[in-house]
Motif scaffolding. Structure first.
Motif, short mmCIF file in Angstrom:
data_model
loop_
_atom_site.label_atom_id
_atom_site.label_comp_id
_atom_site.label_asym_id
_atom_site.label_seq_id
_atom_site.Cartn_x
_atom_site.Cartn_y
_atom_site.Cartn_z
N VAL A 1 0.86 -1.18 0.00
CA VAL A 1 0.00 0.00 0.00
C VAL A 1 0.90 1.23 0.00
CG1 VAL A 1 -1.96 -1.12 1.12
CG2 VAL A 1 -0.18 -0.04 2.52
N THR A 2 0.41 2.31 -0.60
CA THR A 2 1.18 3.54 -0.64
C THR A 2 1.01 4.31 0.66
OG1 THR A 2 -0.63 4.84 -1.58
CG2 THR A 2 0.80 3.66 -3.13
N LEU A 3 1.84 5.32 0.86
CA LEU A 3 1.75 6.16 2.05
C LEU A 3 0.39 6.86 2.10
CD1 LEU A 3 3.10 7.45 4.51
CD2 LEU A 3 4.01 9.21 2.97
N ARG A 4 -0.07 7.33 0.96
CA ARG A 4 -1.37 8.02 0.91
C ARG A 4 -2.51 7.07 1.29
NH1 ARG A 4 -3.56 12.49 -1.70
NH2 ARG A 4 -5.78 12.25 -2.27
N GLU A 5 -2.47 5.83 0.75
CA GLU A 5 -3.53 4.86 1.04
C GLU A 5 -3.54 4.48 2.52
OE1 GLU A 5 -3.64 2.59 -3.30
OE2 GLU A 5 -2.26 1.94 -1.72
N ALA A 6 -2.35 4.35 3.10
CA ALA A 6 -2.27 3.96 4.51
C ALA A 6 -2.75 5.08 5.42
CB ALA A 6 -0.85 3.57 4.86
N VAL A 7 -2.45 6.32 5.08
CA VAL A 7 -2.80 7.45 5.94
C VAL A 7 -4.27 7.85 5.77
CG1 VAL A 7 -2.37 9.90 6.43
CG2 VAL A 7 -0.45 8.33 6.03
N LEU A 8 -4.71 7.96 4.53
CA LEU A 8 -6.05 8.47 4.26
C LEU A 8 -7.10 7.36 4.13
CD1 LEU A 8 -5.18 11.24 1.65
CD2 LEU A 8 -5.38 11.43 4.15
N GLY A 9 -6.65 6.13 3.96
CA GLY A 9 -7.59 5.03 3.74
C GLY A 9 -7.91 4.89 2.26
N ALA A 10 -8.35 3.69 1.86
CA ALA A 10 -8.65 3.46 0.44
C ALA A 10 -9.34 2.11 0.29
CB ALA A 10 -7.37 3.49 -0.39
N ARG A 11 -9.97 1.93 -0.88
CA ARG A 11 -10.46 0.61 -1.27
C ARG A 11 -9.53 0.09 -2.36
NH1 ARG A 11 -15.02 -1.73 -0.10
NH2 ARG A 11 -15.45 -2.49 -2.21
N ILE A 12 -8.95 -1.08 -2.09
CA ILE A 12 -7.87 -1.60 -2.94
C ILE A 12 -8.27 -2.97 -3.48
CG2 ILE A 12 -5.45 -2.30 -2.97
CD1 ILE A 12 -4.98 -0.45 -0.63
N PRO A 13 -8.04 -3.23 -4.79
CA PRO A 13 -8.30 -4.58 -5.32
C PRO A 13 -7.24 -5.57 -4.82
CG PRO A 13 -7.34 -3.18 -7.01
CD PRO A 13 -7.60 -2.29 -5.82
N VAL A 14 -7.70 -6.72 -4.37
CA VAL A 14 -6.80 -7.73 -3.82
C VAL A 14 -7.01 -9.04 -4.59
CG1 VAL A 14 -6.15 -9.06 -1.78
CG2 VAL A 14 -6.90 -6.69 -1.55
N PRO A 15 -5.94 -9.64 -5.14
CA PRO A 15 -6.09 -10.94 -5.80
C PRO A 15 -6.28 -12.04 -4.75
CG PRO A 15 -3.79 -10.31 -5.76
CD PRO A 15 -4.55 -9.14 -5.19
N THR A 16 -7.20 -12.95 -5.03
CA THR A 16 -7.41 -14.12 -4.17
C THR A 16 -7.37 -15.35 -5.08
OG1 THR A 16 -9.82 -14.44 -4.31
CG2 THR A 16 -9.01 -12.67 -2.86
N PRO A 17 -7.29 -16.57 -4.50
CA PRO A 17 -7.26 -17.78 -5.34
C PRO A 17 -8.49 -17.96 -6.22
CG PRO A 17 -6.53 -18.29 -3.12
CD PRO A 17 -7.06 -16.90 -3.08
N ARG A 18 -9.59 -17.28 -5.89
CA ARG A 18 -10.80 -17.45 -6.68
C ARG A 18 -11.35 -16.12 -7.16
NH1 ARG A 18 -10.39 -21.03 -2.87
NH2 ARG A 18 -11.45 -19.86 -1.25
N GLY A 19 -10.45 -15.25 -7.56
CA GLY A 19 -10.87 -13.98 -8.15
C GLY A 19 -10.54 -12.79 -7.28
N GLU A 20 -10.60 -11.62 -7.90
CA GLU A 20 -10.23 -10.37 -7.23
C GLU A 20 -11.38 -9.85 -6.39
OE1 GLU A 20 -7.54 -7.29 -9.30
OE2 GLU A 20 -9.55 -6.42 -9.43
N VAL A 21 -11.06 -9.31 -5.21
CA VAL A 21 -12.06 -8.67 -4.34
C VAL A 21 -11.54 -7.30 -3.92
CG1 VAL A 21 -12.91 -10.89 -3.48
CG2 VAL A 21 -11.10 -9.68 -2.22
N MET A 22 -12.44 -6.46 -3.44
CA MET A 22 -12.06 -5.12 -2.97
C MET A 22 -11.89 -5.16 -1.45
SD MET A 22 -11.79 -3.43 -5.73
CE MET A 22 -11.58 -1.77 -5.06
N LEU A 23 -10.78 -4.59 -0.99
CA LEU A 23 -10.45 -4.55 0.43
C LEU A 23 -10.43 -3.11 0.89
CD1 LEU A 23 -9.41 -6.08 3.00
CD2 LEU A 23 -7.10 -5.61 2.16
N THR A 24 -11.09 -2.84 2.02
CA THR A 24 -11.11 -1.50 2.59
C THR A 24 -9.95 -1.34 3.57
OG1 THR A 24 -13.51 -1.31 2.37
CG2 THR A 24 -12.43 0.17 3.93
N VAL A 25 -9.05 -0.41 3.26
CA VAL A 25 -7.94 -0.07 4.16
C VAL A 25 -8.38 1.15 4.96
CG1 VAL A 25 -5.54 0.66 4.32
CG2 VAL A 25 -6.23 -0.98 2.56
N LEU A 26 -8.45 0.99 6.26
CA LEU A 26 -8.92 2.07 7.12
C LEU A 26 -7.89 3.20 7.18
CD1 LEU A 26 -10.42 -0.01 10.06
CD2 LEU A 26 -11.62 1.01 8.13
#
Length: 314
Positions: free
Chosen positions: A224-249
């Motif tokens: 995660v970038t510094l901006r995403e860690a500080v401000l929060g973000a929704r990030i696409p995450v690869p999983t074994p059965r497809g991509e999901v969106m993860l909320t970084v607080l």
């Protein structure tokens, strides 16, 4: 006359290991298999000889007996010194009988008359050949390498056997590295109605670039970038059965662990699916002039010391 020595047939030394024997047979099978050489009797005979040689040498126990001279290249017991195999009673009743010590000397067999093998039944019983009858087929052993995600999710993969045949292998979800799969009846054929042997397939699982396994769970580091860690973000995450969106607080620290339920090893046989454990990994990325100027003029109210714990453990 062609040699019937299995080592010479396969073109390997007597110290060759199992893998060298398998490679040698595979090379011959690819060149001389009857399906690839229709009508070529010579190729067919070479393939049959190589198949018999491989069958003998791939079995550690039979190979050891052959090396000790206890059986011949066909797998038949070798008669003890001074005896011969009497086939007069047919294959089922064949037995070892003492040789005539006066044979070929012109004196007849008078000296052998008192040496009645029937009177020595108990002594010579250990030298009899085994009676023929139904014999189960031998198990065949193979190795199969599969991708990490195939072992996690389950799949069907094709294994090419040394004789050129293909075998479809079902990989169950959650298969472990080094696990052995048993395919009933896919080994060597049995004789006279006895069941065929099984195929025993040892599976090796290839590593994955960013997933690691921990039982039914999977672990990964997510940059995660510094901006995403500080401000929060929704990030696409690869999983074994497809991509999901993860909320970084907002104000998430590096090393924060987040759990994606049911995104680990797939469900199998009533066993629930595992989870995916995501650890945030802070990546600074390219630094521009604005960030540098900001840091020169910024002083946090509570600076803290990120290395304090390291010094306490030193």
């Amino acid at each position: 006359m062609a040699s019937n020595d299995p080592y010479q047939i396969l073109g390997v030394s007597r110290t060759a290991d199992a893998e060298a024997i398998r490679r040698a047979f595979r090379k011959i099978a690819k060149a001389d298999h009857p399906d690839l050489n229709p009508g070529d009797k010579a190729a067919e005979e070479r393939f049959k000889a190589a198949n018999a040689a491989h069958d003998l040498l791939s079995d550690p126990e039979r190979r050891a007996r052959f090396d000790r001279g206890e059986i011949d290249a066909a797998g038949q017991d070798v008669p003890p010194r001074g005896f011969y195999r009497d086939q007069a009673e047919g294959a089922a009743g064949a037995r070892y009988r003492p040789r005539d010590p006066f044979a070929g000397m012109g004196g007849g067999t008078a000296g052998a008359a008192s040496f009645d093998p029937d009177d020595l039944e108990d002594i010579l019983g250990m030298f009899r050949s085994r009676e023929s009858g139904p014999r189960p087929g031998r198990d065949a052993r193979y190795r199969l390498a599969v991708d990490f995600l195939d072992a996690v999710n389950g799949a069907t993969r094709r294994l090419t056997l040394p004789d050129g045949r293909d075998l479809d292998v079902r990989i169950p979800p959650g298969l472990e590295d080094g696990q052995v799969l048993r395919l009933r009846g896919r080994g060597s054929p049995g004789s006279q109605g006895a069941p065929d042997g099984d195929a025993l397939i040892e599976v090796s699982v290839r590593p994955h670039p960013f997933f690691e396994r921990a039982g039914r769970d999977l672990r990964m580091e997510l940059p995660v970038t510094l901006r995403e860690a500080v401000l929060g973000a929704r990030i696409p995450v690869p999983t074994p059965r497809g991509e999901v969106m993860l909320t970084v607080l907002p104000r998430s620290e590096a090393g924060t662990q987040m759990r994606l339920r049911g995104r680990g090893v797939a469900e199998s046989g009533g066993t629930p699916a595992g989870d995916l454990l995501v650890t945030l990994c802070l990546v600074l990325g390219p630094v521009d002039n604005k960030l540098e100027e900001f840091l020169h003029g910024w002083s946090p109210a509570e600076a803290g010391d990120p290395r304090a714990a390291m010094r306490r453990k030193a």
